[in-house]
Design an enzyme around this catalytic site. Structure first.
Site, short mmCIF file in Angstrom:
data_model
loop_
_atom_site.label_atom_id
_atom_site.label_comp_id
_atom_site.label_asym_id
_atom_site.label_seq_id
_atom_site.Cartn_x
_atom_site.Cartn_y
_atom_site.Cartn_z
N LYS A 97 49.21 19.78 -60.28
CA LYS A 97 48.16 20.65 -59.72
C LYS A 97 46.86 20.52 -60.49
CE LYS A 97 47.13 25.66 -59.73
NZ LYS A 97 46.23 25.72 -60.90
N ASN A 98 46.95 20.47 -61.81
CA ASN A 98 45.75 20.45 -62.63
C ASN A 98 45.03 19.10 -62.62
OD1 ASN A 98 46.02 23.14 -63.37
ND2 ASN A 98 47.31 22.66 -65.12
N ARG A 139 40.09 29.44 -58.85
CA ARG A 139 39.53 28.99 -60.12
C ARG A 139 39.17 27.50 -60.08
NH1 ARG A 139 36.94 30.60 -64.76
NH2 ARG A 139 37.13 28.93 -66.28
N ASP A 149 44.02 33.24 -61.50
CA ASP A 149 45.01 34.08 -62.16
C ASP A 149 44.38 35.28 -62.84
OD1 ASP A 149 47.21 32.48 -61.55
OD2 ASP A 149 46.82 31.14 -63.24
N ASP A 160 50.00 26.98 -70.58
CA ASP A 160 50.66 27.35 -69.34
C ASP A 160 52.18 27.38 -69.45
OD1 ASP A 160 48.31 27.76 -68.01
OD2 ASP A 160 48.32 25.87 -66.93
N LEU A 196 45.08 31.74 -76.01
CA LEU A 196 43.97 31.46 -75.11
C LEU A 196 43.51 32.66 -74.28
CD1 LEU A 196 42.17 29.08 -74.40
CD2 LEU A 196 43.80 28.44 -72.62
#
Length: 434
Positions: A24-25, A96, A120, A320, A342
């Site tokens: 996904k990223n 995002r 998120d 993540d 983070l």
């Protein structure tokens, strides 16, 4: 917005073979990067998830024609009209990943209005690193209550030191720098596998990028991108975060799962952290095997000190994965400190896991002590974000009795048909429409 929920009955060991979805990223910035390329682009292994579909809707709005091809996850992208500068507020405010459109649209058109991004609910996600990098390249930034107007007649190469190793800010800076005059150096750049995938895609299109895989990128600007073949095809790598989640699912349910299409380098730190929880993974010819004979015992540091799992920029443990690691630790004998550096709200989901029977001390917004192993019991919970949602699925599948997970629209944003795929492994999970 969907109000469906997952009904899950736990304590069933998962067995079988599963293929991770595309990353996904990597997919989201690639959808922005294709705007820099004049010709047709074929992207393969795009994950069929809500965030990708929404970003594709944004691309359609600004002038990209998208055709689904015969192979699942493969799409043809064609720019038959000039790219528009104005992004649709309603779509971008939910997403995002839309931030990665700022760099390429600015480079192509000289202006872009970037709506404040959604995504998120894990705390403030600052835009400053993106804006400062674009400003260093010559952009002017105007701040409005609902977003940012970014303009630049011309972009110029610059030696940029990012104030944090932000993945998406690195991607935005790289894409803008591709057309900047002169040479751009990006220091403290993120170097995650998905950043590498984006840079290799741009290289294939004719961009001049050096230092891929390091935190020091050098981009020599070009006037246009072109490929000798006249077309461009790129396959998105497998999602190593999903691989890590499947490792956990096998371990906590006492099952055995074979995960194919795995890049071992991508999961090296994940395997190292899991080994400290007493979970071992065996490489195979086609991927990895998570066997059923796991120790599930936390290995203390030297002199018996409490070990720590903390996230860090690549090649450190991915932020993540902290939610999944925390739930996994509840099923391992011993004590471990989870330190998520983070996001200030990432760990607030642990109240739900405590309600299921876990012994977790939430020290502050960033640190939690997990004391295992715990017997979990089914509960009604709600997912605040993608990764917490997967962590809750893992908890529910190893819990006694029935659980309900609500707000699964968050899970669908990042995981493709996760209920169907887990059922193929023997999971008792059902999507219930409300």
């Amino acid at each position: 917005m969907s109000s469906s929920y997952f009904k899950i009955i736990g304590k069933n060991p998962l067995h079988g073979t599963i293929v991770p979805q595309g990353n996904k990223n990597e997919a989201l910035p690639l959808l922005g990067a294709l705007l820099l390329w004049e010709g047709d682009v074929i992207l393969e292994n795009l994950p069929e998830i809500a965030d990708v579909q929404k970003l594709m809707d944004v691309l359609r709005h600004i002038g990209v024609e998208i055709t689904s091809l015969d192979t699942k996850g493969s799409y043809l992208f064609q720019k038959k009209n000039p790219v528009k500068s104005d992004l649709p507020y309603e779509l971008c405010s939910q997403l995002r990943g839309a931030v990665t459109l700022a760099g390429p649209i600015l480079a192509r058109t000289g202006r872009v209005f970037l709506p404040k991004p959604g995504g998120d609910k894990i705390g403030r996600r600052r835009m400053d690193t993106h804006l400062l990098a674009l400003e260093a390249l010559g952009a002017k930034i105007e701040v409005f209550p609902d977003g940012y107007m970014i303009t630049a007649d011309r972009l110029f190469g610059k030696d940029i030191l990012l104030d944090e190793a932000s993945v998406t800010a690195t991607e935005n800076a790289v894409m803008a720098a591709v057309f900047a005059e002169g040479t751009t150096i990006i220091r403290n750049a993120a170097s995650e596998p998905h950043v590498q995938g984006l840079c290799r895609f741009l290289q294939a299109a004719g961009a001049k990028i050096e230092g891929i895989g390091t935190n020091h990128l050098t981009i020599t600007g070009v006037s246009s991108l072109s490929s000798p073949s006249g077309g461009l095809k790129h396959r998105i790598g497998s999602d190593y975060l999903e691989v890590g989640s499947f490792i956990s699912l096998a371990a906590v349910t006492g099952g055995e799962i074979h995960i194919t299409d795995v890049n071992l380098e991508d999961i090296r730190m994940i395997r190292m952290v899991y080994s400290r929880l007493g979970i071992e993974v065996r490489p195979t010819e086609t991927g990895i095997l998570v066997p059923s004979d796991q120790k599930m015992e936390i290995i203390p540091d030297y002199h018996g000190a409490t070990p720590k799992i903390d996230d860090a920029p690549w090649p450190g443990f991915p932020a993540d994965m902290t939610s999944v690691a925390l739930v996994t630790a509840t099923q391992c004998k011993g004590t471990v400190l989870i330190h998520e550096k983070l996001f200030e709200s990432r760990l607030f989901f642990v109240d739900n896991i405590i309600a299921m029977g876990a012994q977790i001390i939430l020290c502050d917004p960033h640190r939690a002590i997990v004391i295992g192993a715990n017997r979990l019991y089914g509960q009604r919970v709600a997912s605040p974000d993608i990764r917490a949602g997967m962590a809750m699925i893992i908890a529910a599948l190893c819990a006694e009795g029935q659980s309900e997970i609500h707000n699964i629209v968050q899970i669908d944003r990042g995981f493709e048909s996760i209920d169907t795929r887990l059922r193929s492994l023997g999971a008792q999970i059902e999507r219930i429409p409300s």
